[in-house]
Scaffold this motif. Structure first.
Motif, PDB file in Angstrom:
ATOM      1  N   ALA A 243     -32.991  56.322   9.910  1.00 44.09           N
ATOM      2  CA  ALA A 243     -32.148  56.952  10.937  1.00 44.09           C
ATOM      3  C   ALA A 243     -32.623  56.473  12.303  1.00 44.09           C
ATOM      4  CB  ALA A 243     -32.252  58.468  10.851  1.00 44.09           C
ATOM      5  N   ASP A 244     -31.751  55.774  13.009  1.00 48.05           N
ATOM      6  CA  ASP A 244     -32.120  55.249  14.332  1.00 48.05           C
ATOM      7  C   ASP A 244     -31.367  56.023  15.420  1.00 48.05           C
ATOM      8  OD1 ASP A 244     -32.951  53.870  16.496  1.00 48.05           O
ATOM      9  OD2 ASP A 244     -32.228  51.895  15.853  1.00 48.05           O
ATOM     10  N   ALA A 245     -32.135  56.680  16.296  1.00 47.11           N
ATOM     11  CA  ALA A 245     -31.533  57.485  17.361  1.00 47.11           C
ATOM     12  C   ALA A 245     -31.652  56.801  18.725  1.00 47.11           C
ATOM     13  CB  ALA A 245     -32.187  58.863  17.392  1.00 47.11           C
TER      14      ALA A 245
ATOM     15  N   GLY B 255     -28.019  60.278  19.353  1.00 45.95           N
ATOM     16  CA  GLY B 255     -28.699  61.171  18.416  1.00 45.95           C
ATOM     17  C   GLY B 255     -28.575  62.600  18.895  1.00 45.95           C
ATOM     18  N   ASN B 256     -29.531  63.419  18.471  1.00 45.14           N
ATOM     19  CA  ASN B 256     -29.558  64.806  18.949  1.00 45.14           C
ATOM     20  C   ASN B 256     -30.956  65.083  19.519  1.00 45.14           C
ATOM     21  OD1 ASN B 256     -31.065  64.908  16.594  1.00 45.14           O
ATOM     22  ND2 ASN B 256     -30.387  66.977  16.089  1.00 45.14           N
ATOM     23  N   GLU B 257     -31.294  66.343  19.682  1.00 42.08           N
ATOM     24  CA  GLU B 257     -32.556  66.721  20.312  1.00 42.08           C
ATOM     25  C   GLU B 257     -33.769  66.131  19.578  1.00 42.08           C
ATOM     26  OE1 GLU B 257     -29.962  68.668  19.645  1.00 42.08           O
ATOM     27  OE2 GLU B 257     -29.949  70.483  20.858  1.00 42.08           O
ATOM     28  N   GLY B 258     -33.653  65.928  18.263  1.00 44.96           N
ATOM     29  CA  GLY B 258     -34.776  65.435  17.457  1.00 44.96           C
ATOM     30  C   GLY B 258     -35.383  64.160  18.019  1.00 44.96           C
ATOM     31  N   ARG B 259     -34.577  63.328  18.666  1.00 46.95           N
ATOM     32  CA  ARG B 259     -35.067  62.037  19.166  1.00 46.95           C
ATOM     33  C   ARG B 259     -36.116  62.188  20.283  1.00 46.95           C
ATOM     34  NH1 ARG B 259     -33.265  59.600  23.684  1.00 46.95           N
ATOM     35  NH2 ARG B 259     -32.849  57.523  22.856  1.00 46.95           N
TER      36      ARG B 259
ATOM     37  N   ALA C 122     -32.730  69.107  13.026  1.00 46.87           N
ATOM     38  CA  ALA C 122     -32.460  67.858  12.295  1.00 46.87           C
ATOM     39  C   ALA C 122     -32.701  66.679  13.234  1.00 46.87           C
ATOM     40  CB  ALA C 122     -31.021  67.846  11.800  1.00 46.87           C
ATOM     41  N   TYR C 123     -32.970  65.514  12.650  1.00 46.85           N
ATOM     42  CA  TYR C 123     -33.134  64.287  13.437  1.00 46.85           C
ATOM     43  C   TYR C 123     -31.905  63.429  13.148  1.00 46.85           C
ATOM     44  CZ  TYR C 123     -35.476  60.181  15.475  1.00 46.85           C
ATOM     45  OH  TYR C 123     -35.819  59.098  16.268  1.00 46.85           O
ATOM     46  N   LEU C 124     -30.934  63.485  14.055  1.00 40.55           N
ATOM     47  CA  LEU C 124     -29.686  62.744  13.822  1.00 40.55           C
ATOM     48  C   LEU C 124     -29.746  61.369  14.469  1.00 40.55           C
ATOM     49  CD1 LEU C 124     -27.058  65.576  14.454  1.00 40.55           C
ATOM     50  CD2 LEU C 124     -28.048  64.825  12.271  1.00 40.55           C
ATOM     51  N   GLY C 125     -29.136  60.412  13.807  1.00 44.68           N
ATOM     52  CA  GLY C 125     -29.080  59.047  14.341  1.00 44.68           C
ATOM     53  C   GLY C 125     -28.093  58.236  13.530  1.00 44.68           C
ATOM     54  N   ARG C 126     -28.142  56.938  13.720  1.00 47.32           N
ATOM     55  CA  ARG C 126     -27.313  56.015  12.925  1.00 47.32           C
ATOM     56  C   ARG C 126     -28.094  55.693  11.658  1.00 47.32           C
ATOM     57  NH1 ARG C 126     -27.680  50.357  12.360  1.00 47.32           N
ATOM     58  NH2 ARG C 126     -29.364  50.367  13.871  1.00 47.32           N
ATOM     59  N   LEU C 127     -27.489  55.977  10.510  1.00 46.61           N
ATOM     60  CA  LEU C 127     -28.155  55.693   9.237  1.00 46.61           C
ATOM     61  C   LEU C 127     -27.870  54.248   8.854  1.00 46.61           C
ATOM     62  CD1 LEU C 127     -27.396  59.005   7.292  1.00 46.61           C
ATOM     63  CD2 LEU C 127     -29.363  58.434   8.712  1.00 46.61           C
TER      64      LEU C 127
END
Ligand SMILES: C[S@@+](CC[C@H](N)C(=O)[O-])C[C@H]1O[C@@H](n2cnc3c(N)ncnc32)[C@H](O)[C@@H]1O
Length: 248
Positions: free
Chosen positions: A130-132, A136-140, A101-106
């Motif tokens: 989504a801004d990482a 964020g996580n590894e997706g960034r 997944a690409y996690l960030g601030r929505l």
């Protein structure tokens, strides 16, 4: 497993779930939390008219840290992101599989950071990105394929951004998917791509032409050379700039 992946920058927050900006409206939150059903809305369909995939809570792609990937420093001076980090496959990955997944601030347009190089549209029509950049996580750490040497599929991405309803968090997320396993965007077959990523290979997406055009404009404005688009190739990107899944 450690609570952060190896090589995670010590001062950067590591997210174990998507973060919601304060600006998200009830309509945007409802959109994010709506699981696709047999009666889907337009925004739950992808470019091929397929229903948004549902990813079970047990999927390794949504584990944090994610066992499918590794963050590694780029040590090849010929790599355009030399001196930075990249995302690599920690296992063999099948065509069409959700990798991470690409996690960030929505957030919406009103709170877009112009400086961010980690901001990706989740759903342009719903005004959710989504801004990482600040966590964020590894997706960034996924790099763009342009100019990257030695890829098995040289000159083209082996992964793409795409949405899924993630049951672990009960909401729609952007993810990084292995290409292949079906048709490409808008049902077009991508020439010569079988898909699948071997353990140890770098995972590479296309950020979209828009991202690099904007980068070139900025460099023009500032007169600098920077680390821009490292070169053209014959990958057909004509469908790339029509909405979701592009770095903005
Ligand atoms: C989403 S980040 C990717 C992770 C980044 N390499 C890092 O270590 O944080 C996007 C940035 O990576 C760099 N980058 C990624 N792919 C690139 C490429 N093909 N050519 C040049 N720079 C690239 C650019 O600096 C871009 O702004």
């Amino acid at each position: 497993m450690s609570s952060r992946p190896k090589n995670w920058p010590p001062s950067l927050p590591y997210f174990k779930a998507p973060q919601h900006g304060k600006d998200l409206t009830p309509t945007q939150l409802q959109f994010l939390r709506t699981k696709p059903t047999t009666t889907t809305t337009q925004s739950q369909l992808d470019d091929d008219g397929n229903t948004l995939p549902v990813v079970p809570a047990s999927s390794p792609a949504t584990e944090t840290p994610c066992p499918r990937v590794k963050i590694l420093p780029i040590t090849d001076p010929l790599h355009p992101a030399y001196g930075q980090f990249g995302l690599f496959a920690a296992t063999n990955i099948s065509p069409g599989e959700l990798i991470v997944a690409y996690l960030g601030r929505l957030h919406g347009r009103g709170t877009t950071s112009e400086e961010s190089d980690y901001d990706i549209w989740l759903e342009r029509e719903m005004d959710v990105a989504a801004d990482a950049a600040l966590g964020g996580n590894e997706g960034r750490f996924v790099n763009d394929y342009r100019g990257v040497p030695c890829g098995r599929e040289k000159g083209r991405p082996n992964a793409r951004f795409g949405n899924a309803f993630c049951e672990r968090w009960g909401e729609v997320c952007v993810g990084v998917w292995a290409v292949g396993g079906g048709a490409g965007k808008k049902g077009k077959k991508k020439k010569g791509v079988e898909g699948g990523i071997r353990k140890g290979e770098e995972i590479l997406v296309s950020y979209g032409k828009g991202f690099w055009e904007e980068r070139r404009r900025e460099e023009g404005d500032h007169g600098g050379e920077g680390d821009g688009d490292a070169g053209g190739d014959d990958y057909d990107e004509n469908d790339d700039d029509d909405g979701e899944g592009q770095l903005s």
